[in-house]
Design a protein around this motif. Structure first.
Motif, PDB file in Angstrom:
ATOM      1  N   THR A 194       0.840  -1.198   0.000  1.00  0.00           N
ATOM      2  CA  THR A 194       0.000   0.000   0.000  1.00  0.00           C
ATOM      3  C   THR A 194       0.874   1.248   0.000  1.00  0.00           C
ATOM      4  O   THR A 194       2.001   1.233   0.482  1.00  0.00           O
ATOM      5  N   SER A 196       0.371   5.516  -1.847  1.00  0.00           N
ATOM      6  CA  SER A 196       0.257   6.298  -3.078  1.00  0.00           C
ATOM      7  C   SER A 196       1.610   6.713  -3.627  1.00  0.00           C
ATOM      8  O   SER A 196       1.712   7.132  -4.783  1.00  0.00           O
ATOM      9  N   GLU A 197       2.636   6.587  -2.808  1.00  0.00           N
ATOM     10  CA  GLU A 197       3.975   6.954  -3.267  1.00  0.00           C
ATOM     11  C   GLU A 197       4.597   5.876  -4.151  1.00  0.00           C
ATOM     12  O   GLU A 197       5.628   6.109  -4.790  1.00  0.00           O
ATOM     13  N   GLN A 208       7.956   9.747  -5.736  1.00  0.00           N
ATOM     14  CA  GLN A 208       7.520   8.357  -5.849  1.00  0.00           C
ATOM     15  C   GLN A 208       8.703   7.391  -5.711  1.00  0.00           C
ATOM     16  O   GLN A 208       9.851   7.764  -5.952  1.00  0.00           O
ATOM     17  N   TRP A 233      -0.746  -3.814  -5.648  1.00  0.00           N
ATOM     18  CA  TRP A 233      -0.408  -2.496  -5.123  1.00  0.00           C
ATOM     19  C   TRP A 233      -1.691  -1.684  -5.025  1.00  0.00           C
ATOM     20  O   TRP A 233      -2.512  -1.685  -5.946  1.00  0.00           O
ATOM     21  N   GLU A 235      -3.309   2.178  -3.732  1.00  0.00           N
ATOM     22  CA  GLU A 235      -3.034   3.551  -3.290  1.00  0.00           C
ATOM     23  C   GLU A 235      -3.690   3.812  -1.944  1.00  0.00           C
ATOM     24  O   GLU A 235      -4.474   2.995  -1.444  1.00  0.00           O
ATOM     25  N   ASP A 236      -3.396   4.959  -1.358  1.00  0.00           N
ATOM     26  CA  ASP A 236      -3.913   5.296  -0.026  1.00  0.00           C
ATOM     27  C   ASP A 236      -5.351   5.789  -0.114  1.00  0.00           C
ATOM     28  O   ASP A 236      -5.665   6.968   0.135  1.00  0.00           O
ATOM     29  N   ASP A 237      -6.239   4.880  -0.453  1.00  0.00           N
ATOM     30  CA  ASP A 237      -7.664   5.198  -0.535  1.00  0.00           C
ATOM     31  C   ASP A 237      -8.422   4.004   0.032  1.00  0.00           C
ATOM     32  O   ASP A 237      -8.364   2.904  -0.518  1.00  0.00           O
ATOM     33  N   TYR A 268      -3.413   9.036   6.481  1.00  0.00           N
ATOM     34  CA  TYR A 268      -3.324   8.200   5.279  1.00  0.00           C
ATOM     35  C   TYR A 268      -2.853   6.780   5.594  1.00  0.00           C
ATOM     36  O   TYR A 268      -2.136   6.172   4.819  1.00  0.00           O
TER      37      TYR A 268
END
Length: 413
Positions: A194, A196-197, A208, A233, A235-237, A268
């Protein structure tokens, strides 16, 4: 606000082990499958194997020499050798024949002993004759004869459940003509990174990074004897994370979910925010690196272990908590790394209140261990050059060069 005490490392080890073992007790053993023997190396045997035939299958010679009747050479001495005519040679692979009375036959190692013969005289105590041989020493009945079933009798248990199939085990199965074996199914592990980077692009953009955790944890799963069914993978959601995870669980082919990242105390924290309300427990363990940890059951059935996002912390946490628990769950005979009591090559100052796992290099012959790189959790390059972890107690007492410590041998099975 009162801060919760740090969970001791042994307590969290037991917690994760119990979580992964849930549903796999004596009444519900780990599932098995049947595989071809040539695909079974490294697998854990799931059912006993009995010999379908004796081994060896026939009486055979243990030496290059002469097949004889022991009574006919009983008087042989160096001073008074026995001379006998030599019949047809018996090379390895030749069909079983007979030995005429008053004769011998040259026989090679592994060749079938002819009917009528009850001993083999090794060539070293003869003159090596091919028409007539001079035998200079007597040999009692049974000498250098490997009798049928002397290694394994028909019906004898050869391999017990729970052993790992290696070269010797696969060799005996081949010798017995066993084509398939029942093995414990390899644990199927979903690896989820996990952040978003993280970027899949070969040239990540500003801010990133590439996903190291997915690669190292998938490799760790395979090394432990499992199979990484997929690497994901996210993202932070939180909605995206939960939707993707639920879709994977609905497929029904996952024994364990391992996530990395999103478990700390900041903003996050997608794993903690998404799975906390669903009953997954997040704690701080008295360990460095790898203090933030999470674990629980998804849909009340599938274990999930949530590791920190820093690759060094993730891999250390895997070694301390997940690898042994996973191996215990599917019955691997060696769930733990070998621990070597070794002498430090330099002084160390352990942390007070936290058990510290320091990357190291282990000299196995000298039983000495050298710290390798800085102690922080941001040094994956140093970890790549290490082959051990020094397990430092949480008492904070300084250690001098030469003091003995426990070193986990990361090269051990």
């Amino acid at each position: 606000m009162t801060t919760a005490p740090l969970r001791p490392v042994p307590d969290h080890q037991r917690h994760v082990a119990a979580l992964l073992a849930a549903g796999h007790g004596p009444d519900h053993p780990w599932p098995t499958e049947t595989v071809a023997v040539d695909q079974a190396r490294g697998r854990v045997l799931g059912a006993p194997v009995s010999a379908p035939e004796p081994l060896p299958a026939f009486d055979n010679s243990g030496m290059d020499g002469y097949a004889v009747r022991a009574a006919e050479v009983a008087a042989a001495t160096p001073e008074h050798p026995v001379r006998l005519p030599v019949g047809e040679d018996i090379p390895a692979g030749a069909p079983v024949g007979e030995l005429a009375p008053g004769t011998v036959r040259r026989i090679m190692t592994g060749a079938a002993v002819p009917a009528g013969a009850d001993a083999v005289v090794e060539v070293e105590v003869t003159d090596g004759g091919t028409d007539t041989v001079e035998i200079r020493e007597a040999r009692p009945a049974g000498s250098f004869v490997r009798t049928a079933g002397s290694d394994l009798a028909r019906g004898q248990e050869v391999l017990a459940p729970g052993i790992t199939l290696g070269p010797a085990q696969l060799g005996v199965l081949a010798a017995l003509g066993v084509r398939e074996v029942v093995v414990r199914r390899r644990p199927r592990v979903l690896v989820v990174s996990t952040g978003s980077e993280l970027a899949a692009d070969p040239a990540p953009g500003s801010g990133q990074i590439r996903d190291a955790n997915g690669a190292l944890l998938a490799a760790a799963v395979e090394e432990a004897g499992g199979v990484a069914v997929r690497r994901l993978w996210v993202e932070d959601d939180v909605p995206t994370f939960l939707a993707l995870l639920d879709a994977e669980l609905a497929a029904g082919d996952v024994d364990l979910v391992v996530t990395s990242g999103g478990v700390s105390a900041g903003a996050y924290e997608v794993v903690k925010d998404g799975l906390g309300p669903r009953g997954v427990e997040f704690v701080k363990v008295a360990m460095q690196p790898g203090m933030p940890q999470g674990s629980g059951l998804l849909d009340a059935t599938t274990p999930v272990v949530c590791l920190p996002g820093n690759p060094v912390s993730a891999l250390t946490s895997w070694e301390v908590f997940v690898r042994p628990a996973l191996r215990l769950a599917f019955g691997h005979p060696r769930p733990y790394r070998t621990v070597v009591r070794a002498a430090l090559t330099e002084p160390l100052q352990p942390l007070r209140g936290k058990r510290q796992l320091r990357r190291a290099r282990l000299d196995r012959a000298a039983r000495a261990v050298a710290p390798w790189g800085p102690p922080g959790s941001g040094f994956l390059g140093w970890f790549a050059g290490a082959d051990a972890l020094i397990d430092l107690p949480a008492d904070g007492a300084p250690l001098a060069a030469g003091d003995l410590v426990d070193a986990w041998d990361l090269t051990s099975d």
